[in-house]
Design a protein around this motif. Sequence first.
Motif, PDB file in Angstrom:
ATOM      1  N   ARG A   1       0.826  -1.204   0.000  1.00 58.61           N
ATOM      2  CA  ARG A   1       0.000   0.000   0.000  1.00 58.61           C
ATOM      3  C   ARG A   1       0.863   1.258   0.000  1.00 58.61           C
ATOM      4  O   ARG A   1       0.431   2.323  -0.418  1.00 58.61           O
ATOM      5  N   LEU A   2       2.102   1.124   0.473  1.00 58.04           N
ATOM      6  CA  LEU A   2       2.977   2.292   0.562  1.00 58.04           C
ATOM      7  C   LEU A   2       3.475   2.742  -0.806  1.00 58.04           C
ATOM      8  O   LEU A   2       3.590   3.940  -1.070  1.00 58.04           O
ATOM      9  N   ILE A   3       3.777   1.781  -1.683  1.00 59.83           N
ATOM     10  CA  ILE A   3       4.281   2.152  -3.008  1.00 59.83           C
ATOM     11  C   ILE A   3       3.208   1.982  -4.076  1.00 59.83           C
ATOM     12  O   ILE A   3       3.441   2.291  -5.240  1.00 59.83           O
ATOM     13  N   GLY A   4       2.060   1.445  -3.672  1.00 62.83           N
ATOM     14  CA  GLY A   4       0.950   1.331  -4.607  1.00 62.83           C
ATOM     15  C   GLY A   4       1.146   0.288  -5.675  1.00 62.83           C
ATOM     16  O   GLY A   4       0.607   0.415  -6.791  1.00 62.83           O
ATOM     17  N   GLY A   5       1.926  -0.729  -5.405  1.00 62.65           N
ATOM     18  CA  GLY A   5       2.157  -1.782  -6.391  1.00 62.65           C
ATOM     19  C   GLY A   5       2.923  -2.936  -5.792  1.00 62.65           C
ATOM     20  O   GLY A   5       3.139  -2.997  -4.574  1.00 62.65           O
ATOM     21  N   PRO A   6       3.389  -3.878  -6.637  1.00 61.96           N
ATOM     22  CA  PRO A   6       4.113  -5.041  -6.133  1.00 61.96           C
ATOM     23  C   PRO A   6       5.483  -4.670  -5.587  1.00 61.96           C
ATOM     24  O   PRO A   6       6.171  -3.804  -6.141  1.00 61.96           O
ATOM     25  N   GLU A   7       5.856  -5.323  -4.517  1.00 61.59           N
ATOM     26  CA  GLU A   7       7.161  -5.074  -3.905  1.00 61.59           C
ATOM     27  C   GLU A   7       7.891  -6.404  -3.717  1.00 61.59           C
ATOM     28  O   GLU A   7       7.317  -7.362  -3.186  1.00 61.59           O
ATOM     29  N   PRO A   8       9.150  -6.506  -4.162  1.00 60.41           N
ATOM     30  CA  PRO A   8       9.920  -7.744  -3.969  1.00 60.41           C
ATOM     31  C   PRO A   8      10.042  -8.082  -2.485  1.00 60.41           C
ATOM     32  O   PRO A   8       9.979  -7.196  -1.628  1.00 60.41           O
ATOM     33  N   ILE A   9      10.223  -9.348  -2.201  1.00 65.01           N
ATOM     34  CA  ILE A   9      10.350  -9.781  -0.820  1.00 65.01           C
ATOM     35  C   ILE A   9      11.628 -10.598  -0.637  1.00 65.01           C
ATOM     36  O   ILE A   9      12.360 -10.870  -1.589  1.00 65.01           O
ATOM     37  N   VAL A  10      11.872 -10.991   0.607  1.00 65.94           N
ATOM     38  CA  VAL A  10      13.045 -11.788   0.959  1.00 65.94           C
ATOM     39  C   VAL A  10      12.579 -13.116   1.543  1.00 65.94           C
ATOM     40  O   VAL A  10      11.699 -13.160   2.402  1.00 65.94           O
ATOM     41  N   VAL A  11      13.171 -14.196   1.053  1.00 60.62           N
ATOM     42  CA  VAL A  11      12.837 -15.549   1.510  1.00 60.62           C
ATOM     43  C   VAL A  11      14.104 -16.235   2.008  1.00 60.62           C
ATOM     44  O   VAL A  11      15.171 -16.113   1.396  1.00 60.62           O
TER      45      VAL A  11
END
Length: 311
Positions: free
Chosen positions: A237-247
């Motif tokens: 919601r902060l950038i208004g789109g998909p955000e990469p994650i860490v696994v």
Amino acid sequence: MASADPFQAPYVVNVDPPGLPKTVTRLTTEFGSFVYLVGTAHFSRESCEDVATTIDLVRPNVVLLELCTARTGVVALDESEMLEEAKTMNLQKLRSNIQAHGFTSGIVSSLLLLLTAHITKELGMAPGGEFRTAYKHACGIAGCRIVCGDRPIQITLTRIIRAMSLWQKCKFGWYLLTCRDPISKEDVEKCKDKDLLQQLLEQFAGEYPEVTEVLVNERDQYLVHSLRKAAQPVHSRLIGGPEPIVVVGVVGMGHVLGIVSNWDKKIDIKSLVSIPKPSVVGRVISVGIKIGFYGLCIYGVYRLGKTWKLI
């Protein structure tokens, strides 16, 4: 470091944090997500420390374990309970395995449990410590999900059985029944570099490429599929789109090279979870000796447990 919850704050990745264990391999996805693969030995305290260090350093969004949902009980028990559980084999457990996995797979599962129990007794160390460590440290990170990434054990056991001829099944059962040599201090040291249980199984599987394919190679591909799925970007919601994650992926060392080599390949997941039908000839040949063979396996499990003082 910023919060690991992408819904609370932008996530800033420290790609190569200092102090990352040498057993860690970093992979990236096409979406920009990072996967830190921790190669572990299932009977190694050093591996537990590597898992704890990695999770604490990279603070992932997701921790993926080389477990299927049927084996999640390994993270619920403490070390003493798991040690006792692994050492104890009786006819009730054998019946439970048969009910859970079917007759043939249940027998093979019980034989594998006996082999695990032997290693546990020799090393004085319960298996799965790295998974319990991962679970504990992941629970301490806000928003971190814990997922099981391995193929269901019943599918793997069934595919192993279907891949072997009747003679190979007999040899496989005999191998698991008789593989109980003492484990030396040198073997314990080798656990730091490679999973001992997998070494013992590979001694047999190496003779039969079909078994190696199911036990190792297919699961490498399944784990790749699971890791990619776990590393899908999330909507922020902060950038208004998909955000990469860490696994962070916690897997046996024997799977690391296979995962790396298959990382950029297309995985046919449907073929990996299908159950091949037995051939007509195989059914006709096996039906006459099935009862006697399985009866011998049950008796062997019981006698082996007595010999190892596990029953």
